[in-house]
Motif scaffolding. Structure first.
Motif, PDB file in Angstrom:
ATOM      1  N   ASP A 172      -4.678   8.085  -2.982  1.00  0.00           N
ATOM      2  CA  ASP A 172      -5.199   8.197  -1.617  1.00  0.00           C
ATOM      3  C   ASP A 172      -5.528   6.775  -1.164  1.00  0.00           C
ATOM      4  O   ASP A 172      -6.211   6.032  -1.875  1.00  0.00           O
ATOM      5  CB  ASP A 172      -6.474   9.040  -1.583  1.00  0.00           C
ATOM      6  CG  ASP A 172      -6.208  10.495  -1.906  1.00  0.00           C
ATOM      7  OD1 ASP A 172      -5.231  11.034  -1.365  1.00  0.00           O
ATOM      8  OD2 ASP A 172      -6.960  11.070  -2.703  1.00  0.00           O
ATOM      9  N   VAL A 173      -5.076   6.406   0.009  1.00  0.00           N
ATOM     10  CA  VAL A 173      -5.295   5.046   0.513  1.00  0.00           C
ATOM     11  C   VAL A 173      -5.749   5.123   1.963  1.00  0.00           C
ATOM     12  O   VAL A 173      -5.193   5.882   2.756  1.00  0.00           O
ATOM     13  CB  VAL A 173      -4.008   4.190   0.431  1.00  0.00           C
ATOM     14  CG1 VAL A 173      -4.237   2.798   1.013  1.00  0.00           C
ATOM     15  CG2 VAL A 173      -3.514   4.072  -1.010  1.00  0.00           C
ATOM     16  N   GLN A 218      -5.681  -3.645   6.617  1.00  0.00           N
ATOM     17  CA  GLN A 218      -4.365  -3.694   5.988  1.00  0.00           C
ATOM     18  C   GLN A 218      -3.584  -4.922   6.444  1.00  0.00           C
ATOM     19  O   GLN A 218      -2.956  -5.605   5.631  1.00  0.00           O
ATOM     20  CB  GLN A 218      -3.581  -2.423   6.310  1.00  0.00           C
ATOM     21  CG  GLN A 218      -2.212  -2.375   5.631  1.00  0.00           C
ATOM     22  CD  GLN A 218      -1.536  -1.025   5.771  1.00  0.00           C
ATOM     23  OE1 GLN A 218      -2.183  -0.033   6.077  1.00  0.00           O
ATOM     24  NE2 GLN A 218      -0.239  -0.980   5.551  1.00  0.00           N
ATOM     25  N   ILE A 245       0.658   4.819  -2.264  1.00  0.00           N
ATOM     26  CA  ILE A 245       0.718   6.174  -1.705  1.00  0.00           C
ATOM     27  C   ILE A 245       1.832   6.966  -2.372  1.00  0.00           C
ATOM     28  O   ILE A 245       1.659   8.131  -2.744  1.00  0.00           O
ATOM     29  CB  ILE A 245       0.918   6.114  -0.182  1.00  0.00           C
ATOM     30  CG1 ILE A 245      -0.314   5.488   0.496  1.00  0.00           C
ATOM     31  CG2 ILE A 245       1.174   7.510   0.384  1.00  0.00           C
ATOM     32  CD1 ILE A 245      -0.125   5.201   1.965  1.00  0.00           C
ATOM     33  N   ALA A 246       2.996   6.319  -2.555  1.00  0.00           N
ATOM     34  CA  ALA A 246       4.120   6.995  -3.201  1.00  0.00           C
ATOM     35  C   ALA A 246       3.802   7.366  -4.641  1.00  0.00           C
ATOM     36  O   ALA A 246       4.340   8.350  -5.174  1.00  0.00           O
ATOM     37  CB  ALA A 246       5.356   6.093  -3.145  1.00  0.00           C
ATOM     38  N   TRP A 281      -9.050   2.498  -2.067  1.00  0.00           N
ATOM     39  CA  TRP A 281      -7.999   3.001  -2.932  1.00  0.00           C
ATOM     40  C   TRP A 281      -8.617   3.982  -3.906  1.00  0.00           C
ATOM     41  O   TRP A 281      -9.702   3.751  -4.403  1.00  0.00           O
ATOM     42  CB  TRP A 281      -7.324   1.866  -3.708  1.00  0.00           C
ATOM     43  CG  TRP A 281      -6.483   1.001  -2.848  1.00  0.00           C
ATOM     44  CD1 TRP A 281      -5.132   1.130  -2.599  1.00  0.00           C
ATOM     45  CD2 TRP A 281      -6.890  -0.150  -2.092  1.00  0.00           C
ATOM     46  NE1 TRP A 281      -4.696   0.142  -1.746  1.00  0.00           N
ATOM     47  CE2 TRP A 281      -5.749  -0.652  -1.427  1.00  0.00           C
ATOM     48  CE3 TRP A 281      -8.117  -0.800  -1.912  1.00  0.00           C
ATOM     49  CZ2 TRP A 281      -5.801  -1.762  -0.606  1.00  0.00           C
ATOM     50  CZ3 TRP A 281      -8.151  -1.899  -1.086  1.00  0.00           C
ATOM     51  CH2 TRP A 281      -7.015  -2.365  -0.444  1.00  0.00           C
ATOM     52  N   LEU A 324       0.821  -1.202   0.000  1.00  0.00           N
ATOM     53  CA  LEU A 324       0.000   0.000   0.000  1.00  0.00           C
ATOM     54  C   LEU A 324       0.858   1.256   0.000  1.00  0.00           C
ATOM     55  O   LEU A 324       0.466   2.285  -0.555  1.00  0.00           O
ATOM     56  CB  LEU A 324      -0.942  -0.010   1.198  1.00  0.00           C
ATOM     57  CG  LEU A 324      -1.902  -1.204   1.280  1.00  0.00           C
ATOM     58  CD1 LEU A 324      -2.908  -1.005   2.401  1.00  0.00           C
ATOM     59  CD2 LEU A 324      -2.609  -1.436  -0.041  1.00  0.00           C
ATOM     60  N   SER A 325       2.041   1.190   0.596  1.00  0.00           N
ATOM     61  CA  SER A 325       2.933   2.344   0.588  1.00  0.00           C
ATOM     62  C   SER A 325       3.382   2.670  -0.831  1.00  0.00           C
ATOM     63  O   SER A 325       3.647   3.834  -1.159  1.00  0.00           O
ATOM     64  CB  SER A 325       4.147   2.085   1.486  1.00  0.00           C
ATOM     65  OG  SER A 325       4.906   0.987   1.007  1.00  0.00           O
ATOM     66  N   VAL A 326       3.466   1.646  -1.681  1.00  0.00           N
ATOM     67  CA  VAL A 326       3.816   1.871  -3.082  1.00  0.00           C
ATOM     68  C   VAL A 326       2.727   2.697  -3.763  1.00  0.00           C
ATOM     69  O   VAL A 326       3.016   3.608  -4.542  1.00  0.00           O
ATOM     70  CB  VAL A 326       4.000   0.525  -3.817  1.00  0.00           C
ATOM     71  CG1 VAL A 326       4.206   0.740  -5.311  1.00  0.00           C
ATOM     72  CG2 VAL A 326       5.183  -0.234  -3.235  1.00  0.00           C
TER      73      VAL A 326
END
Length: 237
Positions: free
Chosen positions: A11-12, A19, A6-7, A233, A2-4
């Motif tokens: 918006d997550v 999670q 966001i980067a 997402w 999920l950080s991928v």
């Protein structure tokens, strides 16, 4: 994973350990979803061509999910008393993935009226309470994209040198609605440049505040709508 997202500008948000559940029990399935999202793009011209929920761009994402095993499914819930069926209800979900650890349900709300969020969340809530799904997931337009839509449309119209709505027919753009034409005429009457006038009238009519986007979804989640486990997402902004 999920950080991928966001980067990459998505918006997550997740609720109630969703999670951890996705990462622990459904990592392979979610990896496929993340891959589909990262490869998904919507051009400014596509936004102008069709504002609806079944736009060609949205269908590309749906097809990518279908290819990864996320098929449409109709859940049927029956109430049986002494062997006799008393009640049956159905809940159709556009993307369902059955896995050894459980079942995932996913809906895309690119550009519907915002009450569609209520329908999706209520369906997820019932299905989760009945043990039919483990986690529900929703995709919608991101906050930054929603905020920048008018600028995106105006910039594209200006760049392409469009000076009249009739010229957009060459792009395969559908006829403008009566509401859009009235709004456009109103802006032009006030000497607003065509690109800005078109963008303002188009976005107000097709992607207004009462359509499905991140802020509307957040409002519902803050009110406690939906099942105990949800992931959200948003389309890349």
């Amino acid at each position: 994973m999920l950080s991928v997202l966001i980067a990459a500008g998505f918006d997550v948000a997740t609720r109630n350990h969703a999670q951890a559940i996705l990462a622990g029990d459904f990592s392979e399935e979610i990896e496929g979803v993340v891959s589909a999202l990262l490869s998904f793009q919507i051009s400014a011209r596509e936004i102008i061509k069709s504002g609806g929920g079944q736009a060609a761009s949205t269908m590309r994402l749906r097809d990518a999910l279908y290819d990864k095993g996320w098929k449409k499914h109709e859940f049927v819930v029956q109430t049986i008393v002494d062997g006799e069926e008393r009640e049956a209800t159905s809940h159709e979900v556009d993307h369902v993935r059955r896995c050894p650890a459980g079942t995932l349900a996913l809906e895309i709300e690119w550009n519907n009226k915002d009450p569609f969020f209520d329908r999706d969340l209520e369906n997820f809530q019932r299905l989760h309470a009945q043990g039919a799904i483990s986690v529900g997931v929703l995709f919608t337009r991101g906050a930054a994209l929603q905020a920048e839509l008018t600028k995106i449309v105006a910039s594209t119209i200006r760049k392409e040198g469009i000076l009249d709505a009739s010229e957009l027919k060459e792009w395969g753009v559908k006829d403008r609605t009566e509401r859009q034409m009235r709004l456009l005429a109103s802006h032009l009457k006030r000497q607003v440049p065509f690109a800005d006038a078109f963008a303002q009238s188009f976005v107000a009519d097709k992607f207004g505040a009462a359509t499905t986007h991140w802020e509307k979804l957040e409002d519902r989640i803050r009110r406690g709508a939906g099942p105990s486990r949800l992931g959200f997402w948003c389309f890349q902004t």
